[in-house]
Motif scaffolding. Structure first.
Motif, PDB file in Angstrom:
ATOM      1  N   ASP A 141     119.575 -15.609  47.826  1.00  0.00           N
ATOM      2  CA  ASP A 141     120.605 -15.080  48.715  1.00  0.00           C
ATOM      3  C   ASP A 141     120.762 -13.578  48.536  1.00  0.00           C
ATOM      4  O   ASP A 141     121.053 -12.865  49.497  1.00  0.00           O
ATOM      5  CB  ASP A 141     121.933 -15.779  48.453  1.00  0.00           C
ATOM      6  N   ASP A 142     120.581 -13.109  47.328  1.00  0.00           N
ATOM      7  CA  ASP A 142     120.682 -11.667  47.107  1.00  0.00           C
ATOM      8  C   ASP A 142     119.337 -11.128  46.668  1.00  0.00           C
ATOM      9  O   ASP A 142     118.746 -11.603  45.722  1.00  0.00           O
ATOM     10  CB  ASP A 142     121.722 -11.366  46.013  1.00  0.00           C
ATOM     11  N   GLY A 143     118.874 -10.168  47.376  1.00  0.00           N
ATOM     12  CA  GLY A 143     117.760  -9.368  46.886  1.00  0.00           C
ATOM     13  C   GLY A 143     116.392  -9.985  46.917  1.00  0.00           C
ATOM     14  O   GLY A 143     115.487  -9.482  46.289  1.00  0.00           O
ATOM     15  N   ASN A 144     116.182 -11.065  47.622  1.00  0.00           N
ATOM     16  CA  ASN A 144     114.817 -11.562  47.775  1.00  0.00           C
ATOM     17  C   ASN A 144     114.607 -11.967  49.228  1.00  0.00           C
ATOM     18  O   ASN A 144     114.559 -13.155  49.558  1.00  0.00           O
ATOM     19  CB  ASN A 144     114.550 -12.724  46.825  1.00  0.00           C
ATOM     20  N   PRO A 145     114.453 -11.014  50.079  1.00  0.00           N
ATOM     21  CA  PRO A 145     114.393 -11.303  51.520  1.00  0.00           C
ATOM     22  C   PRO A 145     113.208 -12.173  51.901  1.00  0.00           C
ATOM     23  O   PRO A 145     113.298 -12.955  52.854  1.00  0.00           O
ATOM     24  CB  PRO A 145     114.288  -9.919  52.161  1.00  0.00           C
ATOM     25  N   ILE A 179      96.647 -16.247  35.949  1.00  0.00           N
ATOM     26  CA  ILE A 179      97.645 -16.481  36.995  1.00  0.00           C
ATOM     27  C   ILE A 179      97.641 -15.342  38.006  1.00  0.00           C
ATOM     28  O   ILE A 179      97.586 -15.569  39.209  1.00  0.00           O
ATOM     29  CB  ILE A 179      99.049 -16.648  36.360  1.00  0.00           C
ATOM     30  N   TYR A 180      97.666 -14.117  37.484  1.00  0.00           N
ATOM     31  CA  TYR A 180      97.765 -12.978  38.399  1.00  0.00           C
ATOM     32  C   TYR A 180      96.496 -12.764  39.201  1.00  0.00           C
ATOM     33  O   TYR A 180      96.468 -11.967  40.128  1.00  0.00           O
ATOM     34  CB  TYR A 180      98.165 -11.721  37.633  1.00  0.00           C
ATOM     35  N   ARG A 181      95.418 -13.439  38.817  1.00  0.00           N
ATOM     36  CA  ARG A 181      94.222 -13.415  39.662  1.00  0.00           C
ATOM     37  C   ARG A 181      94.504 -14.074  41.003  1.00  0.00           C
ATOM     38  O   ARG A 181      93.942 -13.717  42.027  1.00  0.00           O
ATOM     39  CB  ARG A 181      93.087 -14.143  38.935  1.00  0.00           C
ATOM     40  N   HIS A 182      95.373 -15.068  40.975  1.00  0.00           N
ATOM     41  CA  HIS A 182      95.612 -15.853  42.189  1.00  0.00           C
ATOM     42  C   HIS A 182      96.813 -15.370  42.993  1.00  0.00           C
ATOM     43  O   HIS A 182      96.941 -15.707  44.163  1.00  0.00           O
ATOM     44  CB  HIS A 182      95.801 -17.321  41.812  1.00  0.00           C
ATOM     45  N   PHE A 183      97.710 -14.638  42.329  1.00  0.00           N
ATOM     46  CA  PHE A 183      98.917 -14.186  43.027  1.00  0.00           C
ATOM     47  C   PHE A 183      99.184 -12.739  42.661  1.00  0.00           C
ATOM     48  O   PHE A 183      99.035 -12.348  41.511  1.00  0.00           O
ATOM     49  CB  PHE A 183     100.111 -15.052  42.647  1.00  0.00           C
ATOM     50  N   ASP A 184      99.589 -11.997  43.654  1.00  0.00           N
ATOM     51  CA  ASP A 184      99.812 -10.577  43.404  1.00  0.00           C
ATOM     52  C   ASP A 184     101.082 -10.319  42.618  1.00  0.00           C
ATOM     53  O   ASP A 184     101.198  -9.322  41.920  1.00  0.00           O
ATOM     54  CB  ASP A 184      99.881  -9.822  44.743  1.00  0.00           C
ATOM     55  N   SER A 185     102.036 -11.179  42.771  1.00  0.00           N
ATOM     56  CA  SER A 185     103.304 -10.931  42.102  1.00  0.00           C
ATOM     57  C   SER A 185     104.034 -12.245  41.898  1.00  0.00           C
ATOM     58  O   SER A 185     103.690 -13.274  42.492  1.00  0.00           O
ATOM     59  CB  SER A 185     104.179 -10.001  42.942  1.00  0.00           C
ATOM     60  N   LYS A 186     105.037 -12.187  41.085  1.00  0.00           N
ATOM     61  CA  LYS A 186     105.864 -13.365  40.854  1.00  0.00           C
ATOM     62  C   LYS A 186     106.517 -13.798  42.164  1.00  0.00           C
ATOM     63  O   LYS A 186     106.643 -14.988  42.443  1.00  0.00           O
ATOM     64  CB  LYS A 186     106.926 -13.019  39.815  1.00  0.00           C
ATOM     65  N   GLU A 187     106.918 -12.813  42.937  1.00  0.00           N
ATOM     66  CA  GLU A 187     107.581 -13.133  44.199  1.00  0.00           C
ATOM     67  C   GLU A 187     106.639 -13.907  45.130  1.00  0.00           C
ATOM     68  O   GLU A 187     107.053 -14.874  45.759  1.00  0.00           O
ATOM     69  CB  GLU A 187     108.031 -11.829  44.873  1.00  0.00           C
TER      70      GLU A 187
END
Lengths: 203, 203, 203, 203
Positions: C115-119, C47-55
């Motif tokens: 709404d909080d903390g994930n701009p 999974i992390y090969r394709h995406f740098d982070s969960k966000e």
DNA sequence: ACTCACGGGACAGCCCGTTCTT
DNA sequence: AAGAACGGGCTGTCCCGTGAGT
């Protein structure tokens, strides 16, 4: 006479030589394939094309490192007939510097690394040690036969002493980043050959 | 008089003791926190509560291992006034078996492990070596002052010889899975104290 | 004509599609990478090969979910020239079931989550909302220009009404596990278009 | 008449009040006990003394938040006999600002949070919604009986419309950080009561 | 009534070794 | 020979809930 190599074989040897240095410095577990990629400039596929596994590469790297350092340590010995002189030259060769393989003695390093869980490497280390020990013991026995050394010596025990003293002082020198312990060991072994092993008459 | 420990402190010490054994056997890179979890029966949170990092745990584990094995190697030495006898007892203590810490000498193992890229551990190893060397050199100098040893000896060089020989033969014994090299080294060092260091008059 | 995908890109899209569903159901904080591992059958490295982070994955998953549900809600709208009919078809599309993305409306869910903390996510939600609002407002203005709708309407306010009513009734339907509130909202909005927005003459 | 509280009960209520705010802003999964510790100044044990689990605290916090915001939204309604006026005052109360509970509407937020895997919270949300809906429906029915509202209205459907519109526009206002959508919704609902629900005669 | 140490468990992100496809 | 792809393991962090102490 230069050995002619295919391009692939040349790459393989380059990998082995560079890996030998890295493994010797960082240890088997401490050196990743990534590190070897960086050193060789090859990609992962380019390395795994030549070796089935990291373990196989490590085994070949050990053989290479051991052969390399053995050549230095045995430099010029073949032409020395007298066993005492030959042994003393062998000791002196340990001070040739810088070491052709960075990171200390591959025998020592690999022994520590492979002691647990890497039987393939472990066996190679044992074989290398055995060969070294035999070479020294043979010199002692030859000396006893020729009268250079006093009779009744335990050649295997002497080999153990020699190797143990050399390897131990290599460790000390490495810890202290100072070759004094090794120089002292070489001096003492040299003196020991002259004073304890050689027949009083000849001395 | 038993030292009273809080529950947490007891757990912490248990972790250190078990980690010391594991690190000594498998090396820093070769032993994971998982392994320590399995050995202690604790979960990761239970371990990292007591140590900030693997490196910190390894440093404490080395100190513990070194203190433990130093206690064995120094067993009974305080009550021996004569430096020659004390040194010889020190050598003999290396044959006490089984080793309280599995996997050989922590000084050696950690030195190999920490030589690259772990300056914290490396410094502890250097300090331990320095302390050991000083203890031996002190005995030699005390012996020279008291007349037990002949004067003019280089106490630091002798300490190097002793430690190098012992550590080197420990490596050999480990490679061969046979304590003969170590026994031979102890015998030879013992003989060396009597024959080379001690003043001829007293002998 | 099928789009040709590399193996990796296919895997990536599969991850996004599955993650979109999971995030929509459980929320960003309530859905772990482990859950996505279980859903995709991939390991963490895969999974992390394709995406740098969960966000980053969550952001792409939102885009995917929004695109998917927007396709449903916008189904068939392009071919409808009359703005009133087009709006009413848009409303009716909300009743297409089952929802292609489980867990309700991604806009709503992600808005709550981010709404909080994930701009990063928050901005995507705002953009999505803005685009939706603009589409509705454009239809209203087109209708006013063509005479379908009476003039003087506040197109942005109408868009707010429409979206607010739809999203609010989606929440109610979700709480009650009953699509009646949504059906009523669609019915009322549809009636509203006919009775309040459309020019009396044409009605 | 002031309620007399034991010290423990006062602490408990203080925890609930502060937790309500935090849960409403960050969600159940996004707000840790640590956060509540920081807000209350209590240690973990001091919190868990009063609540068996985070879930129980969250449930009480929701009740508190809902009671608090319901008091605002229902402010002054009891003294208004006319159902139409009462409903319109209810709508107007939504614009009282700032909201006594930060982070939007607890009903909405908790519904999103608890939709999966928290049946306890989910049930409380359903109950709260049901009570709200009933209150509105009752007003409508009372109005129909008294002749204020035209007969034949579906009071439950109207309640759904009202609540859906309000909650939906709260979401929009939150996404856009702008209370305009909510103001428009209140205006429209108010107009709707006057134009659509009230009997033409009375108007 | 509250503090604080304690430990179990999960999680994110990273990296490594290896295989498969070009 | 390159490099994408994937399985798996590992570190350090966080969080929840308990229990001994105060």
């Amino acid at each position: 006479m230069t050995t002619e190599l295919t391009k692939g074989e040349a790459t393989r040897q380059r990998i082995v030589a560079l890996a030998a240095e890295l493994f010797n410095q960082r240890g088997y577990a401490g050196c990743s394939i990534q590190d070897i990629m960086a050193a060789t400039g090859l990609e992962k596929g380019g390395i795994y094309r030549h070796f089935d596994s990291k373990e196989e590469l490590a085994a070949e790297a050990f053989d290479y490192a051991w052969a390399t350092i053995s050549a230095v340590r045995g430099c010029g010995l073949d032409s020395i007939a007298d066993p005492a002189t030959r042994l003393k030259q062998h000791f002196a060769n340990f001070l040739l510097s810088p070491s052709p393989i960075l990171g200390g003695c591959p025998l020592l390093n690999t022994a520590m690394d492979a002691d647990d869980g890497n039987p393939v490497l472990r066996e190679r280390v044992q074989n290398a040690l055995c060969a070294w020990k035999t070479a020294i013991a043979n010199a002692v026995e030859q000396g006893m036969r020729s009268g250079t050394f006093r009779s009744g010596l335990d050649s295997r025990a002497i080999a153990n002493q020699v190797i143990g003293t050399l390897e131990g002082s290599i460790v000390l020198s490495r810890i202290e980043r100072n070759d004094q312990p090794l120089r002292q060991a070489v001096a003492r072994l040299t003196h020991w050959v002259d004073s304890d092993l050689t027949t009083p008459a000849r001395q």
